[in-house]
Design a protein around this motif. Structure first.
Motif, PDB file in Angstrom:
ATOM      1  N   ALA A  60      -0.347  16.827 -83.980  1.00 15.06           N
ATOM      2  CA  ALA A  60      -1.413  18.570 -84.899  1.00 15.06           C
ATOM      3  C   ALA A  60      -0.845  19.707 -83.643  1.00 15.06           C
ATOM      4  O   ALA A  60      -1.735  19.182 -82.095  1.00 15.06           O
ATOM      5  N   ILE A  61      -1.133  20.455 -83.761  1.00 15.30           N
ATOM      6  CA  ILE A  61      -0.679  21.695 -83.010  1.00 15.30           C
ATOM      7  C   ILE A  61      -2.026  22.268 -81.696  1.00 15.30           C
ATOM      8  O   ILE A  61      -2.001  22.573 -81.547  1.00 15.30           O
ATOM      9  N   ILE A  70      11.908  25.029 -87.723  1.00 11.90           N
ATOM     10  CA  ILE A  70      10.470  25.610 -88.525  1.00 11.90           C
ATOM     11  C   ILE A  70      10.953  25.371 -89.729  1.00 11.90           C
ATOM     12  O   ILE A  70      11.793  25.329 -90.393  1.00 11.90           O
ATOM     13  N   THR A  71       9.664  24.055 -89.898  1.00 14.08           N
ATOM     14  CA  THR A  71       9.990  23.652 -90.954  1.00 14.08           C
ATOM     15  C   THR A  71       8.407  24.521 -92.153  1.00 14.08           C
ATOM     16  O   THR A  71       7.880  24.593 -91.838  1.00 14.08           O
ATOM     17  N   TYR A  72       9.150  25.419 -93.235  1.00 19.19           N
ATOM     18  CA  TYR A  72       7.966  25.663 -94.009  1.00 19.19           C
ATOM     19  C   TYR A  72       7.492  24.901 -95.171  1.00 19.19           C
ATOM     20  O   TYR A  72       8.126  24.084 -95.502  1.00 19.19           O
ATOM     21  N   ALA A  73       6.224  25.073 -95.350  1.00 17.11           N
ATOM     22  CA  ALA A  73       5.430  24.556 -96.391  1.00 17.11           C
ATOM     23  C   ALA A  73       6.299  24.725 -98.302  1.00 17.11           C
ATOM     24  O   ALA A  73       6.398  25.706 -97.389  1.00 17.11           O
ATOM     25  N   LYS A  74       6.487  23.873 -98.333  1.00 23.88           N
ATOM     26  CA  LYS A  74       6.181  23.631-100.145  1.00 23.88           C
ATOM     27  C   LYS A  74       6.314  25.195-100.674  1.00 23.88           C
ATOM     28  O   LYS A  74       4.625  25.651-100.072  1.00 23.88           O
ATOM     29  N   ASN A  75       7.357  25.639-101.281  1.00 23.39           N
ATOM     30  CA  ASN A  75       7.558  26.551-101.885  1.00 23.39           C
ATOM     31  C   ASN A  75       6.098  28.090-101.294  1.00 23.39           C
ATOM     32  O   ASN A  75       6.373  29.078-101.244  1.00 23.39           O
ATOM     33  N   ASN A  76       7.267  28.140 -99.206  1.00 20.78           N
ATOM     34  CA  ASN A  76       6.861  29.169 -98.834  1.00 20.78           C
ATOM     35  C   ASN A  76       8.796  28.886 -98.448  1.00 20.78           C
ATOM     36  O   ASN A  76       9.339  28.283 -98.296  1.00 20.78           O
ATOM     37  N   SER A  86       5.460  22.262 -90.121  1.00 22.02           N
ATOM     38  CA  SER A  86       5.570  21.764 -89.570  1.00 22.02           C
ATOM     39  C   SER A  86       6.232  22.397 -87.724  1.00 22.02           C
ATOM     40  O   SER A  86       7.075  23.366 -88.230  1.00 22.02           O
ATOM     41  N   VAL A  87       6.623  21.844 -87.006  1.00 23.79           N
ATOM     42  CA  VAL A  87       7.528  22.745 -85.686  1.00 23.79           C
ATOM     43  C   VAL A  87       8.217  21.204 -85.026  1.00 23.79           C
ATOM     44  O   VAL A  87       7.338  20.893 -84.565  1.00 23.79           O
ATOM     45  N   SER A  88      10.101  21.078 -85.129  1.00 18.25           N
ATOM     46  CA  SER A  88      10.597  19.523 -84.488  1.00 18.25           C
ATOM     47  C   SER A  88      10.902  20.350 -83.255  1.00 18.25           C
ATOM     48  O   SER A  88      11.689  21.719 -83.054  1.00 18.25           O
ATOM     49  N   LEU A  89      10.272  19.399 -82.151  1.00 23.37           N
ATOM     50  CA  LEU A  89      11.234  20.192 -81.190  1.00 23.37           C
ATOM     51  C   LEU A  89      12.070  19.715 -80.757  1.00 23.37           C
ATOM     52  O   LEU A  89      13.106  18.684 -81.502  1.00 23.37           O
ATOM     53  N   PRO A  90      12.866  20.559 -79.454  1.00 24.95           N
ATOM     54  CA  PRO A  90      15.072  20.225 -79.534  1.00 24.95           C
ATOM     55  C   PRO A  90      14.270  18.730 -79.128  1.00 24.95           C
ATOM     56  O   PRO A  90      13.361  18.130 -77.965  1.00 24.95           O
ATOM     57  N   GLN A  91      15.378  17.775 -79.193  1.00 20.43           N
ATOM     58  CA  GLN A  91      15.330  16.913 -78.804  1.00 20.43           C
ATOM     59  C   GLN A  91      16.352  16.468 -77.072  1.00 20.43           C
ATOM     60  O   GLN A  91      18.239  16.726 -77.872  1.00 20.43           O
ATOM     61  N   LEU A  92      16.002  16.742 -76.145  1.00 17.62           N
ATOM     62  CA  LEU A  92      16.682  16.988 -75.050  1.00 17.62           C
ATOM     63  C   LEU A  92      16.246  14.725 -73.825  1.00 17.62           C
ATOM     64  O   LEU A  92      17.508  14.994 -73.437  1.00 17.62           O
ATOM     65  N   THR A  93      15.588  14.988 -73.618  1.00 17.68           N
ATOM     66  CA  THR A  93      14.953  13.816 -72.837  1.00 17.68           C
ATOM     67  C   THR A  93      13.582  13.548 -73.081  1.00 17.68           C
ATOM     68  O   THR A  93      13.058  14.241 -72.847  1.00 17.68           O
ATOM     69  N   ASN A  94      13.084  12.427 -72.703  1.00 19.83           N
ATOM     70  CA  ASN A  94      11.963  11.863 -73.272  1.00 19.83           C
ATOM     71  C   ASN A  94      11.585  11.189 -71.795  1.00 19.83           C
ATOM     72  O   ASN A  94      10.328  10.518 -71.307  1.00 19.83           O
ATOM     73  N   GLY A  95      12.382  11.533 -70.276  1.00 18.54           N
ATOM     74  CA  GLY A  95      11.988  11.395 -69.186  1.00 18.54           C
ATOM     75  C   GLY A  95      12.955  12.139 -68.205  1.00 18.54           C
ATOM     76  O   GLY A  95      13.283  12.956 -68.757  1.00 18.54           O
ATOM     77  N   VAL A  96      12.621  12.342 -67.018  1.00 15.11           N
ATOM     78  CA  VAL A  96      12.228  13.217 -65.865  1.00 15.11           C
ATOM     79  C   VAL A  96      13.271  12.432 -65.016  1.00 15.11           C
ATOM     80  O   VAL A  96      13.306  11.306 -64.415  1.00 15.11           O
ATOM     81  N   GLN A  97      14.293  12.802 -64.059  1.00 16.48           N
ATOM     82  CA  GLN A  97      15.492  12.516 -63.732  1.00 16.48           C
ATOM     83  C   GLN A  97      15.401  13.714 -62.290  1.00 16.48           C
ATOM     84  O   GLN A  97      15.597  15.029 -63.132  1.00 16.48           O
TER      85      GLN A  97
END
Length: 642
Positions: free
Chosen positions: A7-8, A115-121, A189-200
């Motif tokens: 949750a935000i 960014i996903t809007y609620a139903k009927n929005n 909801s807000v889906s974050l960019p899909q980049l990486t789940n670890g740092v190098q």
């Protein structure tokens, strides 16, 4: 495999990296960049006042922070997490989503999310749901990114070998806003960019500390519904307001009284609210009391016309604003006529050795003895300061009709808008000149129909980075903070590029092209924002009608003797103006022609009647304002303002 969801207001389920650490004789476990380096938690929580697990309001959005320096995960490496917005308890409708973020390794690319809007929005005109993509590729690197765009710059960087350094650039955290294509619609909801789940080491990664939604200027519902419009604004461009002798202005448990010459007045609702900012501050500031009043038109100065109205913040008479943050007061009832002067009084708690604000304000500021004088009507306990800048106060909104709300015109720029040579009474900036010209327009009805807001700054960093992204591109400061957070923005007049040209050392073509590309990017970036009024209802459902902000571009006026340009810089200025006139018909306000000797955009000198000791005079700003109103009246512009 399902992506993490949270949750935000509680992102613990989406956290997957530790980027902050504590440092004493050893460094707690953390690794922001794959090389064992991290932010110093004490700089965040102690020096800056970003309290672990609490909220901070940045650029109008309230954002819940993680726990810092515990050794546990404290940020979201963007890897496709889904952040949900509950139906209640959080702001889930607004004008923009604001992210607190930084990149490591290098600026990221292809950082797109949804960014996903609620139903009927957010339905299109055919009633089909219309979610939106966004792009965070503009988020700068934490070390090499620009300080001018940062929400906060820290002093220390901690290292895994139990050492601590103070990089000259300083680790930075940025606020970046994403314009909503359906302002006012409920976000699910807000889906974050899909980049990486670890740092190098050496590989780009995007860290997000939190996110929030900046509300629209429509508040309440039913009988309590209100619509707000900006009537006055001042942008922060310094962390240390100075006195005329060059010393840093400071206060100690004293009350500041600041005048603001407004544009549009209140409607029948007579509502007023005040915006305070610590955007350029390095430490938190607490105001123990605040008030607003009309200035006495006879006595003037720091004398109020009647007992000031007490300001509260979420019901409290005091408010603490962390470094980089801002606050908006609760509404008060005060009838304000157009072009009136409002007095805002702020008692600062304890010693403030430096005050952030607008560096060259040309506005008097009064300060009291060491006491709370916010409720004083007379000026007995106030003394006029020698401040050259204006601290803390960033904006004033007034209520406007809910059925037919007024909008605002924001003036965004450098020398001409900032008005560093205007009369020092706070009433002769370009925004004041345009307000006066609107009221005096023989084709009008003597009313100021919309807010006129001054977002001028002494800066050469007003042009944004260039982008060809097709997704709504995130907007960095100062553009977001200075323009897009203002009350019900419908039109932006951009008058910038002069300072950039005066600082350019290349050839005329290179200097001109850099400014042209920057102005083109500004036009794209600003027009990608929708106004607060950009929705209508079909079958009682919100439908976007894509009412974007209108953008006007001003030609660059000739350089003056006080700020002379070289022959190369003058040639570049003329090239920029020719480019604007050729490529943006219907969007141009020809400021250069308004004040030039020959009355055209490529004339190299300002007419003598508009100068005083080589600097622009009141007549200069009046001529710029007259050109704006004349172009509006003549229908020379494609889009009418507001």
């Amino acid at each position: 495999m399902a992506r993490p969801t949270c949750a935000i207001d509680d992102t613990s389920g989406c956290l997957n990296n530790t980027a902050t650490s504590t440092f004493t004789t050893t460094t707690s476990p953390a690794d922001a960049d794959g090389s064992g380096n991290s932010l110093n938690a004490t700089d965040l929580t102690g020096t800056a006042g970003w309290q672990s697990g609490k909220t901070v309001t940045i650029d109008g959005a309230t954002i819940t922070l993680p726990e810092f320096g515990t050794g546990a995960y404290d940020n979201m490496l963007a890897s496709g997490q889904t952040v949900t917005l509950p139906d209640s308890g959080v702001v889930n409708t607004g004008a923009a989503v604001v992210f607190l973020a930084f990149a490591t390794g290098a600026p990221v690319t292809n950082a797109t999310g949804t960014i996903t809007y609620a139903k009927n929005n957010c339905l299109d005109p055919n009633g089909v749901p219309s979610d939106q993509s966004y792009d965070l590729s503009a988020v700068p690197d934490w070390l090499s990114g620009p300080s001018s765009a940062a929400s906060i710059t820290l002093v220390h960087e901690n290292h895994s070998d139990d050492t601590q350094t103070s990089p000259s650039s300083g680790p930075k955290v940025y606020a970046i806003s994403v314009p909503l294509t359906c302002p006012g619609s409920v976000i699910s909801s807000v889906s974050l960019p899909q980049l990486t789940n670890g740092v190098q080491a050496g590989r780009p990664a995007l860290h997000i500390l939190g996110l929030g939604v900046r509300p629209t200027t429509a508040t309440g519902s039913g009988s309590s519904a209100r619509h707000w419009v900006g009537t006055w604004a001042s942008v922060q461009d310094t962390g240390k307001v100075q006195s005329s002798d060059g010393s840093t202005a400071a206060v100690d448990s004293q009350t500041l009284r600041i005048p603001a010459h407004v544009s549009i007045g209140t409607d029948s609702g007579s509502g007023v609210r005040v915006h305070l900012s610590n955007a350029m501050g390095a430490t938190p500031v607490t105001f123990d009391a605040a008030s607003v009043a009309l200035q006495d038109t006879t006595a003037a100065g720091a004398t109020a016309a009647a007992a000031p109205a007490t300001l509260t913040f979420d019901g409290s008479p005091s408010v603490t604003i962390p470094a980089g943050g801002d606050a908006t007061s609760d509404p008060v009832t005060l009838t304000v006529e157009q072009q009136a002067t409002v007095l805002v009084s702020l008692q600062v708690r304890g010693m403030a050795p430096a005050m952030p604000g607008h560096s060259v304000a040309r506005t008097p500021v009064w300060v009291s003895d060491h006491a709370d004088r916010t409720s004083d009507t007379d000026a007995t306990h106030y003394t006029q300061t020698t401040y050259t800048g204006l601290p803390y106060l960033s904006g004033i909104d007034v209520t406007t009709s809910t059925s037919n709300p007024a909008g605002s015109l924001v003036l965004y720029g450098d020398q001409s808008v900032n008005g560093g040579t205007a009369s020092a009474d706070g009433r002769h900036h370009l925004s004041d000149a345009i307000t006066d010209a609107l009221a005096d327009d023989p084709h009008g009805d003597a009313s100021v129909r919309y807010g006129v807001l001054n977002a001028g700054a002494d800066s050469n960093s007003l042009l944004p980075q260039i982008t060809s992204s097709t997704s709504p591109f995130g907007v960095l400061n100062p553009l977001d903070r200075d323009v897009l957070t203002q009350g019900n923005v419908r039109t932006v007049l951009v008058s910038t590029g002069a300072t950039d040209l005066l600082n350019c050392t290349g050839n005329a073509y290179t200097c001109a092209t850099e400014v042209e590309d920057g102005l083109a990017s500004l036009d794209i970036r600003l027009s990608g924002y929708s106004t607060d009024d950009s929705q209508l209802s079909i079958n009682q459902q919100p439908v976007t009608q894509n009412s974007d902000i209108t953008v006007y571009l001003a030609t660059i006026a000739p350089f003056t003797a006080a700020h002379p340009g070289t022959a190369t810089q003058e040639a570049a200025r003329e090239e920029v103006n020719t480019y604007l006139l050729d490529n943006y018909p219907g969007q141009i306000i020809d400021f250069a022609a308004a004040v030039s000797t020959d009355g055209n955009a490529t004339s190299s000198t300002v007419k003598a009647a508009d100068l005083s000791d080589g600097n622009p005079s009141a007549a200069y700003y009046a001529d710029l304002a007259g050109r704006y109103v004349d172009d509006i009246d003549a229908g020379a512009l494609i889009y009418p303002p507001n």
